[in-house]
Motif scaffolding. Structure first.
Motif, PDB file in Angstrom:
ATOM      1  N   TYR A   1       7.652  -4.004  -3.136  1.00 15.34           N
ATOM      2  CA  TYR A   1       6.406  -3.320  -3.455  1.00 15.34           C
ATOM      3  C   TYR A   1       6.210  -3.394  -4.970  1.00 15.34           C
ATOM      4  CZ  TYR A   1       7.603  -1.670   1.164  1.00 15.34           C
ATOM      5  OH  TYR A   1       7.974  -1.627   2.477  1.00 15.34           O
ATOM      6  N   PRO A   2       5.183  -4.129  -5.428  1.00 14.04           N
ATOM      7  CA  PRO A   2       5.109  -4.444  -6.863  1.00 14.04           C
ATOM      8  C   PRO A   2       4.880  -3.233  -7.765  1.00 14.04           C
ATOM      9  CG  PRO A   2       3.180  -5.281  -5.673  1.00 14.04           C
ATOM     10  CD  PRO A   2       4.122  -4.761  -4.650  1.00 14.04           C
ATOM     11  N   HIS A   3       4.269  -2.171  -7.223  1.00 16.36           N
ATOM     12  CA  HIS A   3       3.956  -1.035  -8.089  1.00 16.36           C
ATOM     13  C   HIS A   3       5.101  -0.022  -8.154  1.00 16.36           C
ATOM     14  CE1 HIS A   3       3.055   0.210  -4.051  1.00 16.36           C
ATOM     15  NE2 HIS A   3       3.063   1.457  -4.427  1.00 16.36           N
ATOM     16  N   MET A   4       6.155  -0.246  -7.347  1.00 14.74           N
ATOM     17  CA  MET A   4       7.277   0.693  -7.363  1.00 14.74           C
ATOM     18  C   MET A   4       8.423   0.117  -8.187  1.00 14.74           C
ATOM     19  SD  MET A   4       7.539   1.841  -3.392  1.00 14.74           S
ATOM     20  CE  MET A   4       6.090   2.148  -2.392  1.00 14.74           C
TER      21      MET A   4
END
Lengths: 362, 303
Positions: free
Chosen positions: A87-90
């Motif tokens: 998950y790129p935003h985590m």
């Protein structure tokens, strides 16, 4: 920890059959590779196991229970994707923690388990980073961490090393073997790379055109391929095939191809060949070709030195034969030599359906 | 990539390669620079300049008043009321555009069969000329013969025709709705393009990790839409803030100044009150407000 069972599993996409009536049983704690060329159905098989695709027919069981009707989240399997799918935003910690969060594991327990997974995969220093700040190998380890933290019944790995460079791939291969040894969980590993399958797995399932070709240990698959597809697919360079027919029986048996013949009385066959024409394919591994003053004449076509060994291509009675020889062999293209095969190591396959004809001790 | 220093072997009398490339470059951008100066820099400077005069529009003659126009504006209730209207209109219509735009984009993303057809249908309001669209809406909203009132009365929701455009807050609500209808397709297209580029593996990983449909939306879709939404919101804020034709045609700023935004005030000062100086001052103030969003947008666009 749980075993996995495929029972007559098929998957059709429109008119295309991706997996065809496949049955196999994976033991609990086993490391199994599913190996095959592109489009052989290996990824579809894994996706059906994960619950991302529904089988068109047949039953899939995990730990003895049929899971056909269970959603991916209910199957207690973890999957590592070829593209990692982080998950790129985590952050790294957020990614690893996510499956625990979704399973409502209490916060205090979550922190401990994330730390433990990070310790096993040596990710402790990276927990605060975002995936885009990581190298390919680090992202790979985070994807493994997200699987590891859940303590699932089985790990499903879909070509997890194919986006890494060669050196890192070798390193991660060893890491994965060590990881499997330490946690002892069932791992199903999909790959098209026979080196990965051979080095890592306890057993390999070779697939072609949606059908299981052979399911055996790496040694068995290499030494006793069940058909000519497995024989040709496993091994680099590939096995040489010569088409011809059998003449005679028992100790007088001869393999004849055109006006060239080879006595193969030393080779034991499982039964007499039912094809009245007795048409067969003779399989010769490159390492079983040798220079022999008493052998048949051949001409060198190509010399490929790789250092510790040299790959040679010969013109042998009109057939191209690849041989693997010592790195110190000094031959030039167009040299004339004499070759023979190690008869006890030859493979015979039926010409019609490709099945193995040798009698194997087992 | 490597760069070489100036050639030392250039033949004498001839300018160096760097100089010749420089001249060619200047020549090539000259037309753009000239047009840019004529249509942007000159009007900008002249607006700032005119704002310092009291000018009678028909003759364009007037006298220097310094900051008087600004003092008068900032002391007047009308300027602040117009600014408030402007903010209400922008926030209201933008919020509806974004919410409705995301919903429609999600629907179009799922429905594969009608997607191509529905996508062109969705773009319809955006392509329609504002004048045509507003005339149709005025007819729909009309308190005497409007279809909307007819339907509402027929369904028994109201028992008297509603004056949609002539009373407050109805006029502002109608305006916001028409604005949302006209401009939500822009959000749909931007969001849909982004939705289609979200890798399936992320959704699959999330469902294996235990996320349901809502969890996948919150943890995969929304974070992936974040960047495109920021750009869409900034652009649409700038465009909605300076919207003139839709408001002018639908309500003309009325009732009284109930829906008058700053662009309408500029127009009124300049051509109804013949105060070109005052109009310029409003325009300059508006520009300063929009500059804020511009800077935000540019700093976003740079990352």
């Amino acid at each position: 920890m749980a075993g996995i069972r495929f029972d007559q599993v098929s998957k059709r996409f429109g008119g295309v059959t991706a997996v065809n009536a496949l049955s196999m049983e994976i033991q609990a704690g086993e490391f199994v590779s599913i190996l095959g060329p592109s489009g052989c159905g290996k990824t579809t098989l894994l996706r059906m196991l994960a619950g991302l695709e529904r089988p068109s027919a047949g039953a899939i069981s995990i730990g003895g229970a049929v899971v056909n009707e269970l959603a991916p989240a209910e199957r207690n399997v973890a999957m590592v994707f070829q593209t990692y799918a982080l998950y790129p935003h985590m952050t790294v910690a957020g990614n690893i923690e996510y499956p625990l969060k979704k399973r409502r594991v209490p916060k205090t327990e979550r922190a401990g388990r994330v730390r433990e997974a990070a310790r096993v995969l040596e990710l402790e220093a990276l927990l605060g980073r975002k995936p885009r700040e990581l190298s390919g190998g680090q992202q790979q380890r985070v994807a493994l961490g997200r699987a590891l933290v859940r303590d699932p019944a089985a790990f499903l790995l879909d070509e997890p090393l194919s986006n890494l460079d060669a050196k890192l791939r070798t390193h991660m291969r060893a890491e994965l073997i060590r990881l499997h040894r330490r946690i002892g969980r069932t791992m199903v590993y999909v790959t098209h790379d026979q080196l990965e399958a051979m080095t890592m797995s306890q057993r390999i399932a070779v697939l072609n055109e949606g059908a299981l070709q052979q399911f055996a240990s790496p040694q068995d698959i290499y030494a006793r391929p069940r058909n000519d597809f497995v024989a040709g697919f496993i091994g680099t360079p590939s096995m040489n095939f010569l088409d011809g027919r059998l003449e005679g029986t028992g100790a007088d048996r001869v393999f004849r191809s055109g006006d060239w013949s080879l006595p193969i009385g030393a080779l034991r066959l499982a039964d007499e060949h039912p094809d009245p024409d007795r048409r067969v394919r003779l399989g010769v591994r490159p390492e079983h070709v040798r220079l022999d003053a008493q052998g048949e004449p051949a001409r060198v076509i190509l010399v490929e030195p790789t250092g510790h060994e040299t790959i040679l291509v010969f013109d042998y009675s009109g057939n191209e034969i690849v041989a693997r020889m010592d790195g110190e062999v000094s031959l030039e293209p167009d040299d004339s030599v004499r070759l023979s095969f190690r008869v006890a190591k030859l493979h015979l396959f039926a010409a019609d359906d490709g099945r193995r004809l040798n009698l194997d001790d087992s | 990539m490597f760069r070489e220093g100036p050639a030392t072997t250039a033949s004498p009398g001839k300018a160096s390669l760097d100089t010749r490339y420089g001249l060619l470059g200047a020549l090539l951008i000259a037309p753009t620079v000239l047009v840019f100066c004529a249509v942007i820099v000159y009007p900008l400077i002249s607006a700032i300049y005119l704002g310092l005069f009291s000018i009678y529009t028909p003759t364009m003659e007037g006298e220097w008043v310094g900051m008087d126009n600004y003092r008068r504006l900032l002391a007047s209730g009308e300027f602040w009321r117009s600014l408030l209207n402007n903010v209400i209109w922008t926030v209201g219509t933008l919020a509806l555009q974004v919410i409705f735009g995301i919903l429609v984009a999600l629907m179009l993303h799922r429905n594969l069969v009608f997607r191509a057809f529905a996508r062109s249908l969705v773009l319809f309001p955006y392509f329609l000329s504002t004048v045509v669209a507003v005339l149709v809406w005025r007819w729909l909203f009309n308190d005497l013969y409007g279809v909307l009132n007819h339907l509402l009365m027929w369904a028994g929701i109201v028992d008297m025709p509603v004056d949609w455009l002539g009373t407050m807050p109805n006029a502002m609500v109608s305006l916001i709705l028409v604005g949302a209808w006209k401009y939500f397709p822009f959000v749909v297209i931007a969001v849909l393009a982004r939705l289609q580029s979200i890798p399936d593996e992320l959704y699959e990983a999330a469902s294996i990790d235990g996320a349901g449909a809502w969890g996948r939306f919150v943890d995969v879709t929304l974070p992936q839409l974040r960047d495109v939404l920021i750009v869409v919101v900034l652009l649409r804020t700038i465009w909605d803030f300076k919207e003139f034709d839709l408001i002018y045609l639908l309500t003309g700023g009325g009732p009284i100044i109930g829906t008058q935004t700053l662009p309408l005030m500029v127009y009124k000062e300049a051509f109804a009150l013949n105060q070109m100086g005052g109009a310029s001052a409003v325009a300059v103030l508006m520009m300063l407000i929009m500059l804020l969003f511009m800077i935000l947008y540019l700093s976003r666009a740079r990352d």
